[in-house]
Design a protein around this motif. Sequence first.
Motif, PDB file in Angstrom:
ATOM      1  N   VAL A  50      10.189   0.998  -6.574  1.00 21.55           N
ATOM      2  CA  VAL A  50       9.594  -0.336  -6.561  1.00 21.55           C
ATOM      3  C   VAL A  50      10.559  -1.325  -5.915  1.00 21.55           C
ATOM      4  O   VAL A  50      10.196  -2.063  -4.991  1.00 21.55           O
ATOM      5  N   PHE A  51      11.797  -1.300  -6.382  1.00 19.74           N
ATOM      6  CA  PHE A  51      12.764  -2.242  -5.824  1.00 19.74           C
ATOM      7  C   PHE A  51      12.955  -2.022  -4.325  1.00 19.74           C
ATOM      8  O   PHE A  51      12.955  -2.962  -3.542  1.00 19.74           O
ATOM      9  N   LEU A  52      13.099  -0.770  -3.985  1.00 15.48           N
ATOM     10  CA  LEU A  52      13.362  -0.452  -2.586  1.00 15.48           C
ATOM     11  C   LEU A  52      12.254  -0.942  -1.675  1.00 15.48           C
ATOM     12  O   LEU A  52      12.503  -1.627  -0.678  1.00 15.48           O
ATOM     13  N   MET A  53      11.031  -0.608  -2.032  1.00 15.81           N
ATOM     14  CA  MET A  53       9.934  -0.935  -1.134  1.00 15.81           C
ATOM     15  C   MET A  53       9.716  -2.436  -1.042  1.00 15.81           C
ATOM     16  O   MET A  53       9.447  -2.970   0.030  1.00 15.81           O
ATOM     17  N   VAL A  54       9.836  -3.099  -2.162  1.00 10.63           N
ATOM     18  CA  VAL A  54       9.643  -4.546  -2.126  1.00 10.63           C
ATOM     19  C   VAL A  54      10.745  -5.194  -1.287  1.00 10.63           C
ATOM     20  O   VAL A  54      10.485  -6.087  -0.473  1.00 10.63           O
ATOM     21  N   TYR A  55      11.933  -4.695  -1.473  1.00 11.45           N
ATOM     22  CA  TYR A  55      13.050  -5.242  -0.704  1.00 11.45           C
ATOM     23  C   TYR A  55      12.900  -4.900   0.774  1.00 11.45           C
ATOM     24  O   TYR A  55      13.171  -5.718   1.655  1.00 11.45           O
ATOM     25  N   ALA A  64       0.836  -1.201   0.000  1.00 13.49           N
ATOM     26  CA  ALA A  64       0.000   0.000   0.000  1.00 13.49           C
ATOM     27  C   ALA A  64       0.872   1.253   0.000  1.00 13.49           C
ATOM     28  O   ALA A  64       0.611   2.208  -0.743  1.00 13.49           O
ATOM     29  N   LEU A  65       1.912   1.218   0.796  1.00 14.35           N
ATOM     30  CA  LEU A  65       2.824   2.366   0.856  1.00 14.35           C
ATOM     31  C   LEU A  65       3.438   2.649  -0.513  1.00 14.35           C
ATOM     32  O   LEU A  65       3.450   3.793  -0.981  1.00 14.35           O
ATOM     33  N   LEU A  66       3.909   1.579  -1.114  1.00 17.25           N
ATOM     34  CA  LEU A  66       4.559   1.728  -2.418  1.00 17.25           C
ATOM     35  C   LEU A  66       3.589   2.296  -3.444  1.00 17.25           C
ATOM     36  O   LEU A  66       3.906   3.248  -4.166  1.00 17.25           O
TER      37      LEU A  66
END
Lengths: 890, 203
Positions: free
Chosen positions: A285-290, A265-267
């Motif tokens: 995208v990468f950052l938040m998923v990671y 949700a944040l992303l």
Amino acid sequence: PLRRVLLILPFGTPLGGVYKERTKDAARLSEFNGKMLLVSWEWSYVQTPYIIAIWILVASVAKILFHFSQRFTTVVPESCMLILLGLVLGGIVLLTSKKQLYQLEPGLFFLFLLPTIVGDAGYFMPARLFFDNLGAILLYAVVGTLWNAFCTGFCLYGVKLLGIIDQKVQAGLMEFLLFGALISAVDPVAVLAVFEEVHVNETLFIIVFGESLLNDAVTVVLYKVYMSFVEVGPENVQTADYFKGVASFLIVSIGGTMVGLIFAALLAFITRFTKKVRIIEPLLVFLMVYLAYLTAELFSLSAILSMTFCGIGCNKYVEANISQKSRTTVKYTMKTLASIAETIIFIFLGISAVDKSKWAWDTGLISCTLIFIFVFRALGVVMQTWVLNWFRLVPLDKIDQVVMSYGGLRGAVAFALVVLLDAERVPAKDYFVATTIIVVFFTVMFQGLTIKPLVNWLKVPRATNRKPTINEEIHERAFDHCLTAVEDIAGLNGYHHWRDKWEQFDKNYLSKLLLRKSVYRKSELWEVYQKINIRDAISVIDQGGNVLTSARLSLPSMASRASFPEVTNVTNYLRENGSGVCLDLQVIDNVPGAKVEEESETHHFLAGNLYKPRRRYQSHYSRHFMTVGDHERQDREIFQRNMKSRMETFKTTRHKRHSHKKDRKQDLNDKPRRNVSWQDKDPVVVTVESEDEKGEHLEPEKEEDVGITFVARKVPDTPKERPKSVPAGLEVCQSPSVAPPSPTCSERNLPWKGGIGTLPVCVSMEATKIIPIDLQQAWNQSISSLESLASPPAFMGNHVPHCLTHSTTEQSPNHTHQLRPSNPLSSATSPSRRRVFISFNNSGSTVSIDSDIHYKHTHTHTHTGYWTNTAMMILRKYSEHPIMSTLFPI
Amino acid sequence: MHIVIKLFGVPLSCPITNSMNIWFSCFLFIIVTPAHIVRLYDRFEALDKEKTGHLRPQDFGAINRLAMNPIGDRIIGAFFSPGQETVDFHSFVRILAHFRPADKKHPKDPSMPEPVNSRTSKLKFAFQLYDQDKDGKISRAELLQVLRSMLEMQVTEEQLESIADRTIQEADLDNDDAISFEEFRKSLEKVNIDHKMSIRFLR
């Protein structure tokens, strides 16, 4: 606690080491008494990143090599080859340094390699399919894994009591249960690697793969619980501890999922606001998923669950929010990372096996483990499927069950977990490690190798790589509504009922919150429609566009429908040629209203008239917008093609840069802050899309409307009328060397152009209508010399009935340049082959540059700024070019 | 008076009412397992507020969620054969039987008439949702109507039209600017209709 230790393990030492080495170097340097060394050996400084880079290089080269032989790769899965390569490499390392330097570090694996694979899997998980089969996946993941773990553990213990396993293996019940827990989980990496090559049908794949992802929670909890049991000793375990285990399972799994969803949700919410900084979208995208993964790990929740659900949850919103370019970037980067991570994992699995310290072979243990995991997997699958089929709409038949049992591959997760065992607490660790390696190798290599023939032999339905047609999309949506309605009529709160409820909720609340306004107002089906259109366009172009060369096709599009009777021609033509492609590249504005209409026409006009497709650009087509240098390349193309024939001196790019610089200087005068060259700006241009400004910034849009330079008029003027309509603002502009073409308003809207907009707009809409007849002839003559030079593979004459040069178009379809006094919209809407007609007011005389620019726009409104910019660049070049002065003496 | 039916060994009782004859006809003509008939019968009675043994369109309209369904009206319409104002339990079940998953265990008996849950019948049911004037063709206007109800308000008329054009163009094989049933079937050839048009509980 489970993996927290790992943080320090792999990178603590090397990085710290680097730092120390560096200070040592500094100290050593001072020992030289200030003597300057010309070349010095700085191995210790670069060591760690260097080795990492070398390993990645080795992995990539290995991948390339395997795919040299088509026949070979279809038989042998890549993972097998990589493990074999790892064994070889490990052997080499062992021989040279007498001891194994490298192995699959659990820390490295859990913190870097695994997340890349899981992140990719989660983000690109087919959500509908996943949730359709969620029940089955959960059952297999939870019950199946528990069953496997307990049965394997108990049976190994039983076999130990029977004496089949050697006495050297000092392990009690708890140790065996622990071992059973870590060996029983199906591994996502292995499953992905093997199943992606097998191409079984989607349902089967999603069940096995989903299970491998979701069983992480079970594995983590079992591992943790048994670890603590082993620590306190089996005799001290109290009943409460079992309940704690259950509670821990709930917390780990649900907590992990929640963390993932929160980050999703944040992303999604953050990407709502990245309109101005498109370039950062993929990174976000990468950052938040990671971060979702790391956060779950931080609270010792199930990190894989967290990452998976983060990916699934955010995908829909993020994909809608970010730009097309970012989407492509995310896709390719994720795939690249995952692929490399996978390669490294398998190579390192192979290398890790070649280590004397790991070999504590016990035939009994190994063979029993192999048998048990296989037997219990099969048993578990059969029993669970039996239960499941009571509730499934589409029952899983026997073939599916065989593939599911056989596809229960173990992999690197098990290996990393077993390496993590504490040798002091678990005396049999070495035996377990050896057994795990054998099990992993057996499942990945033997089963991985044989699953393909098995699937062929059983005639398992394969996955079709077909994209749904618009008919299927529409009808399937109708079916969904239909089923929901029937469930409501039958008074049943079934699956479709809840799916519909969720969709309502998503539409009313979630999408409103997480999607940017301009996207929210779009319809999903419309997006699908556009995607399909673009796909068709790309496939047509990929086929070389030859289909279109011979016949002059008029493709049905909205604007042309009234004017062209031969609406069905295209489809017929395409059908006859068996291409199966239906072209309909019409571009229609998403937002209603007359205000936008003209602007959108201009957009389409420009966006559609992109550089002509050429064979050598094909690869670039299929993954549109990957290359950043595109813009520049096309300029060079246009430039070279024209200049070759006329001015040999202008071939070099040096001149181009030169002219760029000139422009820049002038620009700098206007705006000192702008200290980037045109080339520098190119990537930035790419990130700007006007689509979003529509909803949120109506004012600048309006401005753009008025001041737009390139115009396609809807109603074509008759040639006679044209010379009469002399525009008022013609005298505004002086010679191009004095005043460069002022940026258009669309440029002005671009971030880096902010504040330049004060210059008078020297190119007016009216100006485009004017072409002095004498100029026209001169231009035509000079152009006709060009015709034989560059002959693009495909060209389609535009339908421009009232055009002055209409006859020219028909006779010589391979024109690179033509004089086009005015361009009725009909030419703009004729799909697939469009041209940019740039009219430039050059102190009283109007130059019309017409270049074919291939069709490559993906969205109606994308890249308008970009193309406007391109057009301006072409103009600038031409304006400085001698040919301008020869043709149009000032 | 009750009739007792066993479902998974659990006895279920069902009241025998006036429409018992209809009830039995269901046994004879439609192959829906009894447990579902019981359930559907309860539902039928719940919908039938005035206890006439017939459902009227208003009764369907009383289902709240159905009002929110974009093609809800069409589905209600599908329950009523032309010229009929009401639907009895027999027809009610017969319509719902379209959504039974195909029975894999009992292969089709060629001598028997085409079962109502076959692929073709399912497709026919879907087709008539589009084909409101029952001329055997989905015309552009009919397709537009469905699209308009299924798509959100944000879509402009032009967009709708272009989608419709494209759809017809794609499916239309004989260039009559309409989709016949044969063309409809062809366009959905690769779709697993049995999965997409079935509800599990009716199995």
